[in-house]
Design an enzyme around this catalytic site. Structure first.
Site, PDB file in Angstrom:
ATOM      1  N   TYR A 247       0.867  -1.179   0.000  1.00 62.13           N
ATOM      2  CA  TYR A 247       0.000   0.000   0.000  1.00 62.13           C
ATOM      3  C   TYR A 247       0.904   1.228   0.000  1.00 62.13           C
ATOM      4  CZ  TYR A 247      -3.670   3.179   1.802  1.00 62.13           C
ATOM      5  OH  TYR A 247      -4.569   4.198   1.988  1.00 62.13           O
TER       6      TYR A 247
ATOM      7  N   VAL B 201      -7.852  -0.536  -6.617  1.00 60.82           N
ATOM      8  CA  VAL B 201      -8.353  -0.560  -5.243  1.00 60.82           C
ATOM      9  C   VAL B 201      -9.200   0.687  -5.065  1.00 60.82           C
ATOM     10  CG1 VAL B 201      -7.788  -0.552  -2.793  1.00 60.82           C
ATOM     11  CG2 VAL B 201      -6.365  -1.841  -4.387  1.00 60.82           C
TER      12      VAL B 201
ATOM     13  N   LYS C 119      -0.151  -1.134  -4.802  1.00 64.19           N
ATOM     14  CA  LYS C 119      -1.256  -0.179  -4.854  1.00 64.19           C
ATOM     15  C   LYS C 119      -0.627   1.201  -4.970  1.00 64.19           C
ATOM     16  CE  LYS C 119      -5.080   1.824  -2.265  1.00 64.19           C
ATOM     17  NZ  LYS C 119      -5.621   2.056  -0.911  1.00 64.19           N
TER      18      LYS C 119
END
Length: 297
Positions: free
Chosen positions: A135, A205, A163
């Site tokens: 992330y 996402v 991501k």
């Protein structure tokens, strides 16, 4: 190792007015997402109020998601901790609860430098065979998994996906130049999905997919099919609402939007509070405008 692609909503954790986790409402929202065509779900993201949850609550949420998905789509769990030992322990617990992957935050307690960032992700990868999505949100967390950092993680097979949430659209191309298809690249911010898709990302996402799953899946599909004229038409309707995904109060904003669109509970856990006044009116007006414009498409 998993190859993830498609729309993976960052699922909101539904709460009751007293702040307790509402497992039934959370399962119902996950079922709604899957029925509308998402390719995976991520529970306990930042949007799912991960850091506000106790471990027993996290375990219950993961198990509920796995039960609801029933193998139809992969279930990932966010992993957000302050120390490496806690992160490694949580990774093992989430695996035992049935999670099929982890979306791993940087350390929440300290802004690691590049060497420490590499050690953080390598350490967590050593704790479990679960595939990992990094992330990368330096705007919120102050830690950037740059191309140079990722070069030190190429040889860690558990790390399969990034991501990308730097807000710098050039990063997508830089990563493809550096790594080819070594990592799956996911857009991590709603109001850059069409731009990111044009540069080749294979996943998204998404926060606002909680609100409009069918429409977001359609938008992503149009981009993947390079039908950008149609994609832009839908994107222009949704983008004012997508901007809500980039605000510090995205949890409150998106939960209110879910409430407006399909009646989901909007309750949040303190220190977050429900929206009031002009701020609430702004979100209601933004979402209501999109609801009306979607009817005309």
């Amino acid at each position: 190792m998993a190859i993830w692609k498609g729309v993976f909503p960052a699922v909101t954790t539904k709460l009751k007015e007293d702040g307790c986790v509402d497992i039934d409402a959370t399962k119902a929202s996950i079922e709604r997402l899957i029925e509308n065509g998402v390719s995976g779900v991520i529970v306990l993201p930042m949007l799912g109020e991960n850091a506000s949850m106790e471990m027993d609550e996290r375990k219950a949420i993961i198990r509920a998601a796995v039960e609801t998905a029933a193998g139809r789509v992969p279930v990932l769990s966010g992993l957000a901790e302050t120390t490496l030992e806690r992160a490694k322990a949580s990774a093992k617990i989430y695996q035992d609860c049935g999670a099929q992957g982890l979306m791993v935050f940087p350390s929440l307690g300290y802004k690691t430098d590049d060497r420490e960032t590499v050690a953080w992700y390598k350490g967590i990868a050593s704790a479990t065979p679960l595939p990992i999505m990094i992330y990368n949100n330096p705007i919120a967390y102050g830690v950037d998994c740059t191309v140079e950092v990722l070069k030190e993680l190429v040889d860690t097979p558990e790390i399969v996906c990034i991501k990308e949430e730097t807000g710098d659209i050039r990063r997508v191309t830089d990563m493809y130049i550096a790594f080819g298809d070594r990592f799956s690249l996911f857009c991590g911010v709603d109001d850059l999905i069409v731009e990111s898709s044009a540069l080749g990302v294979t996943g998204w996402v998404s926060g606002m997919t909680n609100v409009w799953p069918a429409e977001c899946v359609k938008l992503f599909g149009l981009c993947q099919d390079e039908k950008y004229a149609q994609a832009r038409e839908l994107y222009q309707v949704l983008t004012p609402s997508f901007h809500l995904d980039t605000h510090v109060k995205l949890v409150q904003y998106i939960k209110l939007a879910e409430n407006l669109v399909y009646g989901a509970p909007e309750w949040v856990r303190a220190p977050r509070l429900p929206l009031v006044g002009d701020e609430r009116d702004f979100v209601v007006a933004t979402v209501t405008d999109a609801i009306e414009k979607l009817k005309t498409l």
